[in-house]
Design a protein around this motif. Structure first.
Motif, PDB file in Angstrom:
ATOM      1  N   PHE A 525      15.121  63.425 -22.964  1.00 25.89           N
ATOM      2  CA  PHE A 525      13.671  63.277 -23.067  1.00 25.89           C
ATOM      3  C   PHE A 525      13.262  63.291 -24.538  1.00 25.89           C
ATOM      4  O   PHE A 525      13.756  64.112 -25.314  1.00 25.89           O
ATOM      5  CB  PHE A 525      12.946  64.417 -22.345  1.00 25.89           C
ATOM      6  N   GLY A 526      12.358  62.403 -24.898  1.00 27.04           N
ATOM      7  CA  GLY A 526      11.749  62.453 -26.225  1.00 27.04           C
ATOM      8  C   GLY A 526      10.543  63.384 -26.168  1.00 27.04           C
ATOM      9  O   GLY A 526       9.435  62.963 -25.811  1.00 27.04           O
ATOM     10  N   MET A 527      10.751  64.650 -26.499  1.00 25.10           N
ATOM     11  CA  MET A 527       9.684  65.630 -26.383  1.00 25.10           C
ATOM     12  C   MET A 527       8.580  65.374 -27.407  1.00 25.10           C
ATOM     13  O   MET A 527       7.389  65.473 -27.115  1.00 25.10           O
ATOM     14  CB  MET A 527      10.243  67.036 -26.563  1.00 25.10           C
ATOM     15  N   ARG A 528       9.015  65.063 -28.630  1.00 19.58           N
ATOM     16  CA  ARG A 528       8.124  64.681 -29.717  1.00 19.58           C
ATOM     17  C   ARG A 528       8.887  63.676 -30.563  1.00 19.58           C
ATOM     18  O   ARG A 528      10.056  63.390 -30.320  1.00 19.58           O
ATOM     19  CB  ARG A 528       7.737  65.883 -30.592  1.00 19.58           C
ATOM     20  N   ASP A 529       8.222  63.155 -31.608  1.00 19.70           N
ATOM     21  CA  ASP A 529       8.912  62.237 -32.500  1.00 19.70           C
ATOM     22  C   ASP A 529      10.096  62.900 -33.186  1.00 19.70           C
ATOM     23  O   ASP A 529      11.055  62.229 -33.568  1.00 19.70           O
ATOM     24  CB  ASP A 529       7.945  61.700 -33.569  1.00 19.70           C
ATOM     25  N   ASP A 530      10.033  64.230 -33.351  1.00 13.98           N
ATOM     26  CA  ASP A 530      11.100  64.931 -34.071  1.00 13.98           C
ATOM     27  C   ASP A 530      11.920  65.858 -33.170  1.00 13.98           C
ATOM     28  O   ASP A 530      12.688  66.677 -33.662  1.00 13.98           O
ATOM     29  CB  ASP A 530      10.504  65.747 -35.227  1.00 13.98           C
ATOM     30  N   TRP A 531      11.782  65.732 -31.854  1.00 13.03           N
ATOM     31  CA  TRP A 531      12.479  66.642 -30.941  1.00 13.03           C
ATOM     32  C   TRP A 531      12.969  65.861 -29.722  1.00 13.03           C
ATOM     33  O   TRP A 531      12.182  65.256 -29.000  1.00 13.03           O
ATOM     34  CB  TRP A 531      11.537  67.774 -30.530  1.00 13.03           C
ATOM     35  N   TYR A 532      14.296  65.914 -29.526  1.00 18.43           N
ATOM     36  CA  TYR A 532      14.915  65.267 -28.379  1.00 18.43           C
ATOM     37  C   TYR A 532      15.710  66.302 -27.590  1.00 18.43           C
ATOM     38  O   TYR A 532      16.458  67.102 -28.169  1.00 18.43           O
ATOM     39  CB  TYR A 532      15.834  64.118 -28.819  1.00 18.43           C
ATOM     40  N   ALA A 533      15.540  66.288 -26.288  1.00 15.10           N
ATOM     41  CA  ALA A 533      16.177  67.278 -25.421  1.00 15.10           C
ATOM     42  C   ALA A 533      17.045  66.570 -24.387  1.00 15.10           C
ATOM     43  O   ALA A 533      16.570  65.666 -23.689  1.00 15.10           O
ATOM     44  CB  ALA A 533      15.118  68.130 -24.722  1.00 15.10           C
ATOM     45  N   THR A 534      18.313  66.970 -24.293  1.00 19.65           N
ATOM     46  CA  THR A 534      19.244  66.401 -23.323  1.00 19.65           C
ATOM     47  C   THR A 534      19.733  67.491 -22.385  1.00 19.65           C
ATOM     48  O   THR A 534      20.095  68.592 -22.825  1.00 19.65           O
ATOM     49  CB  THR A 534      20.447  65.748 -24.027  1.00 19.65           C
ATOM     50  N   TYR A 535      19.753  67.182 -21.094  1.00 21.67           N
ATOM     51  CA  TYR A 535      20.244  68.100 -20.073  1.00 21.67           C
ATOM     52  C   TYR A 535      21.326  67.363 -19.280  1.00 21.67           C
ATOM     53  O   TYR A 535      21.094  66.235 -18.810  1.00 21.67           O
ATOM     54  CB  TYR A 535      19.109  68.556 -19.161  1.00 21.67           C
ATOM     55  N   GLN A 567      19.629  70.226 -27.916  1.00 22.50           N
ATOM     56  CA  GLN A 567      18.280  70.129 -28.469  1.00 22.50           C
ATOM     57  C   GLN A 567      18.397  69.697 -29.929  1.00 22.50           C
ATOM     58  O   GLN A 567      19.024  70.377 -30.732  1.00 22.50           O
ATOM     59  CB  GLN A 567      17.556  71.470 -28.374  1.00 22.50           C
ATOM     60  N   THR A 568      17.803  68.559 -30.239  1.00 18.62           N
ATOM     61  CA  THR A 568      17.884  68.010 -31.597  1.00 18.62           C
ATOM     62  C   THR A 568      16.512  68.050 -32.251  1.00 18.62           C
ATOM     63  O   THR A 568      15.535  67.531 -31.691  1.00 18.62           O
ATOM     64  CB  THR A 568      18.400  66.561 -31.567  1.00 18.62           C
ATOM     65  N   PHE A 569      16.455  68.644 -33.429  1.00 17.44           N
ATOM     66  CA  PHE A 569      15.198  68.779 -34.173  1.00 17.44           C
ATOM     67  C   PHE A 569      15.373  68.125 -35.548  1.00 17.44           C
ATOM     68  O   PHE A 569      16.136  68.615 -36.383  1.00 17.44           O
ATOM     69  CB  PHE A 569      14.824  70.247 -34.347  1.00 17.44           C
ATOM     70  N   PHE A 570      14.667  67.015 -35.760  1.00 16.94           N
ATOM     71  CA  PHE A 570      14.747  66.325 -37.045  1.00 16.94           C
ATOM     72  C   PHE A 570      13.848  67.025 -38.057  1.00 16.94           C
ATOM     73  O   PHE A 570      12.744  67.471 -37.735  1.00 16.94           O
ATOM     74  CB  PHE A 570      14.354  64.861 -36.889  1.00 16.94           C
ATOM     75  N   GLN A 571      14.340  67.087 -39.289  1.00 20.23           N
ATOM     76  CA  GLN A 571      13.660  67.852 -40.316  1.00 20.23           C
ATOM     77  C   GLN A 571      12.852  66.997 -41.275  1.00 20.23           C
ATOM     78  O   GLN A 571      12.159  67.516 -42.147  1.00 20.23           O
ATOM     79  CB  GLN A 571      14.688  68.667 -41.124  1.00 20.23           C
ATOM     80  N   ASN A 572      12.956  65.694 -41.162  1.00 23.87           N
ATOM     81  CA  ASN A 572      12.144  64.824 -42.015  1.00 23.87           C
ATOM     82  C   ASN A 572      11.746  63.582 -41.227  1.00 23.87           C
ATOM     83  O   ASN A 572      12.297  63.286 -40.163  1.00 23.87           O
ATOM     84  CB  ASN A 572      12.883  64.441 -43.308  1.00 23.87           C
ATOM     85  N   GLN A 573      10.785  62.868 -41.766  1.00 27.41           N
ATOM     86  CA  GLN A 573      10.233  61.719 -41.043  1.00 27.41           C
ATOM     87  C   GLN A 573      11.237  60.575 -40.934  1.00 27.41           C
ATOM     88  O   GLN A 573      11.175  59.763 -40.011  1.00 27.41           O
ATOM     89  CB  GLN A 573       8.964  61.233 -41.750  1.00 27.41           C
ATOM     90  N   LYS A 574      12.175  60.531 -41.873  1.00 23.39           N
ATOM     91  CA  LYS A 574      13.177  59.469 -41.847  1.00 23.39           C
ATOM     92  C   LYS A 574      14.294  59.756 -40.856  1.00 23.39           C
ATOM     93  O   LYS A 574      15.147  58.922 -40.616  1.00 23.39           O
ATOM     94  CB  LYS A 574      13.778  59.295 -43.242  1.00 23.39           C
ATOM     95  N   ARG A 575      14.306  60.969 -40.307  1.00 17.76           N
ATOM     96  CA  ARG A 575      15.311  61.380 -39.327  1.00 17.76           C
ATOM     97  C   ARG A 575      16.729  61.273 -39.885  1.00 17.76           C
ATOM     98  O   ARG A 575      17.660  60.833 -39.208  1.00 17.76           O
ATOM     99  CB  ARG A 575      15.195  60.548 -38.045  1.00 17.76           C
ATOM    100  N   THR A 576      16.880  61.646 -41.130  1.00 17.41           N
ATOM    101  CA  THR A 576      18.199  61.678 -41.752  1.00 17.41           C
ATOM    102  C   THR A 576      18.738  63.093 -41.843  1.00 17.41           C
ATOM    103  O   THR A 576      19.878  63.289 -42.248  1.00 17.41           O
ATOM    104  CB  THR A 576      18.133  61.079 -43.169  1.00 17.41           C
ATOM    105  N   GLU A 577      17.912  64.064 -41.496  1.00 18.72           N
ATOM    106  CA  GLU A 577      18.301  65.463 -41.553  1.00 18.72           C
ATOM    107  C   GLU A 577      17.906  66.117 -40.228  1.00 18.72           C
ATOM    108  O   GLU A 577      16.803  65.900 -39.728  1.00 18.72           O
ATOM    109  CB  GLU A 577      17.605  66.168 -42.722  1.00 18.72           C
ATOM    110  N   ALA A 578      18.836  66.908 -39.661  1.00 19.95           N
ATOM    111  CA  ALA A 578      18.542  67.470 -38.347  1.00 19.95           C
ATOM    112  C   ALA A 578      19.329  68.748 -38.106  1.00 19.95           C
ATOM    113  O   ALA A 578      20.421  68.951 -38.653  1.00 19.95           O
ATOM    114  CB  ALA A 578      18.867  66.456 -37.253  1.00 19.95           C
TER     115      ALA A 578
END
Length: 688
Positions: A525-535, A567-578
């Motif tokens: 699920f794409g919870m937010r632009d910077d948060w993806y959750a897989t089950y 649970q993946t949390f991106f740390q910048n808008q470019k999604r190069t850091e997570a």
């Protein structure tokens, strides 16, 4: 895994737009575009021009792209933004190349964008470790997604469940959601149009009643005044002063409401002022009994197109095209072609543009039709590429293992031989894609993985090779992408079968020791632009072929269930850091008591871009395994630290380097060990 994770479709249709991409402009922006049409000469480096616009400030820049070499058809250019902004939201357009050379090209192209004849191009943005931005520009969203998929394959060594196809799913979900929103908007617009039409019809009816009640002399005087007002409106219209022209034309309607040509001119002027709904209403007030309603029909359909009522607009433009009117049919054909291009019905689109070239007497329209035909040629070439259903992947590498046999710490001093050695690893897979669409995929994947061990002098070592495994597998993964619970969503269901071979009896060749049936199912699920959750859930049924008649407690035949989340949390808008967090529970119910266990897993991964376009990852993993039925009791706690680097070498080739330290502490003395592994792997993948 990710040197970029910004997927921006800035337009294949004007309504097809995903998340805004904000680019920092402290460094030049690099643009890359592939075009066989621009490759005019195979012996020299050709050039082309792309238009970039900031959607917030509407500032434009023409950027010249230069071919990377003779006959490569790959064009690259860069631009340093100096618009007084720290960041921009870029839009990219591909103008007719002849027009780009004219002195007033920017003004012409701005008008074309407003008129809807110049469409935004889809792209994705990527950034390197130094913060340099590159826009990868394409002709269709399928091309963009295909490039995205190729990028994913290059980075297949990074072990995380959030794959690029998840971002594709988010993009498709955004489109699906926008289509639903547009459907609701269309209904609302239709209701507004009916309400507005009723009000304006009543207003015109009252004006006509009032006009008809006047004496004939007064009517003639007002007709003359109306003609004068309409003349003023025409002059203002020619000067581009549409708001003032509106007032003059409406004044003419008030003075002579029975003259339908004033209604037509007022409706056209409203269109030029972007008052599309009101324009539709007044154009509809023009009587259909008029001898020539071509202009009325053209602007009616143009209003519908800009209001995203493309089905109605296309039908209307095609009817106008069929009239073979010298003035309006070529323009109608142009817009019909643009709508079909947006829908990616390229054959139909090309027919409309060819009609324009055959019938138009306007050089500007001809150049635009030619530009679209070039883009269609590029898109159709991509379609041929997309028809390739086979995907082949190969990997090969070498690892140094300090303790190949995972010998217990207490036994190391008693070990007669060196525990360290080298292990060659190689694998291959072949995939056939039965279905490959934006919302679903179905394929068959056959793969094989092997290990060959030697001692530290690269000589075969039988004890080591007895642990080498050869695994064959066949999986049938099905993916569904869309929306679920109000979130972007991807589901993967993957049934499979595995065979494991190993020299378990230490007598020579490797024999079949394990047959496994597997069913994997995960939901992202794409919870937010910077948060993806897989089950995820995985079911396994392992059937051991090793003869355990004398040691039944060691029989590894088992059923296993694993539940996990990432649970993946991106740390910048470019999604190069997570930051990536993992948690899992598994239970293995084996026929042998010594092989039954319950296990809890935790892991944390940090990912970031590093020097020389590499991706750096660090992962700390921990698990606790409890063997409740073990004859003498056993509990393992395992801690593993992994540091890795990944670097793309070419479009289809990458290399990775990783170092791992493992400390396994066990209440069973023979399973208590430490080791470190250093490994490098080359990966190659291609579609056929």
């Amino acid at each position: 895994m990710l040197r970029f994770f910004i997927l921006a479709f800035a337009a294949c249709t004007s309504s097809f737009a995903f998340a805004e991409v904000k680019l920092n402009v402290s460094r030049p922006i690099r643009i890359e575009y592939s075009s066989k049409a621009w490759n005019k000469s195979s012996s020299e480096e050709n050039t082309g021009t792309i238009l970039m616009r900031d959607s917030r400030t509407n500032r434009f820049a023409q950027i010249q792209l230069v071919e990377t070499g003779p006959d490569t058809a790959i064009f690259i250019g860069s631009y340093s933004v100096s618009w007084g902004e720290s960041e921009i939201i870029p839009e990219v357009y591909l103008p007719p190349q002849d027009m780009a050379k004219s002195a007033d090209s920017l003004q012409k192209m701005e008008n074309m964008i407003k008129e809807g004849t110049l469409l935004r191009k889809p792209y994705f943005a990527k950034s390197d470790s130094k913060g340099n931005n590159t826009l990868m520009v394409f002709d269709t969203k399928e091309q963009t997604l295909k490039a995205f998929e190729d990028y994913r394959r290059v980075r297949q060594q990074i072990k995380t469940l959030v794959t690029e196809s998840t971002f594709e799913a988010q993009a498709n979900a955004a489109l699906e959601n926008e289509m639903k929103v547009q459907e609701l908007k269309s209904k609302a617009l239709e209701n507004d149009r009916k309400r507005l039409a009723a009000e304006e019809r009543k207003k015109i009816q009252n004006l006509r009643q009032e006009f008809d009640s006047r004496p004939l002399a007064e009517q003639e005087r007002r007709k003359a005044l109306a003609e004068q007002s309409a003349g003023e409106g025409a002059k203002l219209f020619q000067q581009g002063k549409f708001s003032e022209a509106e007032k003059s034309y409406f004044k003419a309607i008030e003075q002579d409401p029975n003259n339908s040509k004033y209604l037509l001119r007022y409706g056209v002027t409203l269109h030029r002022s972007e008052k599309l709904m009101r324009s539709l209403v007044y154009l509809d007030l023009v009587p259909s009994t008029e001898k020539d309603t071509t202009e009325k029909d053209f602007y009616t359909n143009l209003n519908l197109m800009k209001l995203k009522e493309n089905d109605l607009a296309l039908k209307g433009f095609e009817n106008l095209e069929a009239k073979s009117d010298k003035a309006w049919s070529p323009q109608a054909g142009l817009y019909a072609g643009i709508i079909e291009f947006q829908n990616e019905h390229f054959d139909n689109s090309k027919k409309h543009f060819e009609f324009v070239l055959d019938n138009s007497e306007d050089p500007a329209i001809d150049k635009l039709a030619e530009a679209y035909i070039e883009q269609i040629a590029n898109a159709q070439a991509f379609k041929k590429e997309q028809a390739r259903r086979w995907v082949i992947s190969l990997t090969g590498g070498l690892m140094y293992d300090s303790n190949i046999l995972s010998t217990a710490n207490s036994l190391i001093d008693q070990q007669p031989t060196d525990l360290a050695g080298y292990r060659w690893t190689y694998s291959g897979s072949i995939e056939y894609r039965f279905l490959y669409f934006k919302e679903k995929e179905l394929s068959l994947v056959l793969s094989g993985n092997d290990i060959y061990s030697t001692d530290s002098s690269f000589r075969p070592q039988q004890n080591f090779q007895n642990t080498d495994t050869l695994v064959y597998s066949a999986y049938l993964p099905y993916k569904h992408k869309g929306m679920a619970l109000g979130k972007s969503y991807q589901m993967t269901l993957s049934p499979g079968y595995e065979q494991t071979r190993q020299n378990a009896d230490a007598l020579g060749d490797r024999e079949l020791i394990l047959n496994s049936g597997v069913l994997k199912n995960d939901h992202t699920f794409g919870m937010r632009d910077d948060w993806y959750a897989t089950y995820a859930i995985e079911l396994r049924s392992d059937h051991s072929l090793i003869d355990n008649s004398t040691t039944p407690n060691d029989d590894i035949t088992a059923t296993k269930i694993t539940l996990g989340t990432t649970q993946t949390f991106f740390q910048n808008q470019k999604r190069t850091e997570a930051w990536i967090g993992e948690f899992g529970l598994s239970q293995n119910r084996a026929s042998g008591d010594n092989a039954s266990y319950a296990r809890v897993d935790f892991a944390a991964t940090y990912m970031m871009p590093w020097v020389y376009d590499t991706i750096f990852t660090s992962r700390l993993g921990y698990y606790n395994a409890n063997y409740p039925f073990h004859l003498i009791g056993r509990t393992d706690t395992n801690t593993t630290l992994t540091l890795g680097l990944l670097k793309p070498i070419a479009q289809k080739l990458s290399v990775s380097l990783a170092g791992t330290y493992t400390n396994n502490q066990s209440t069973l003395e023979t399973s208590d060990y430490r080791k470190y592994v250093i490994m490098t792997v080359f990966s190659w993948s291609a579609s056929l």
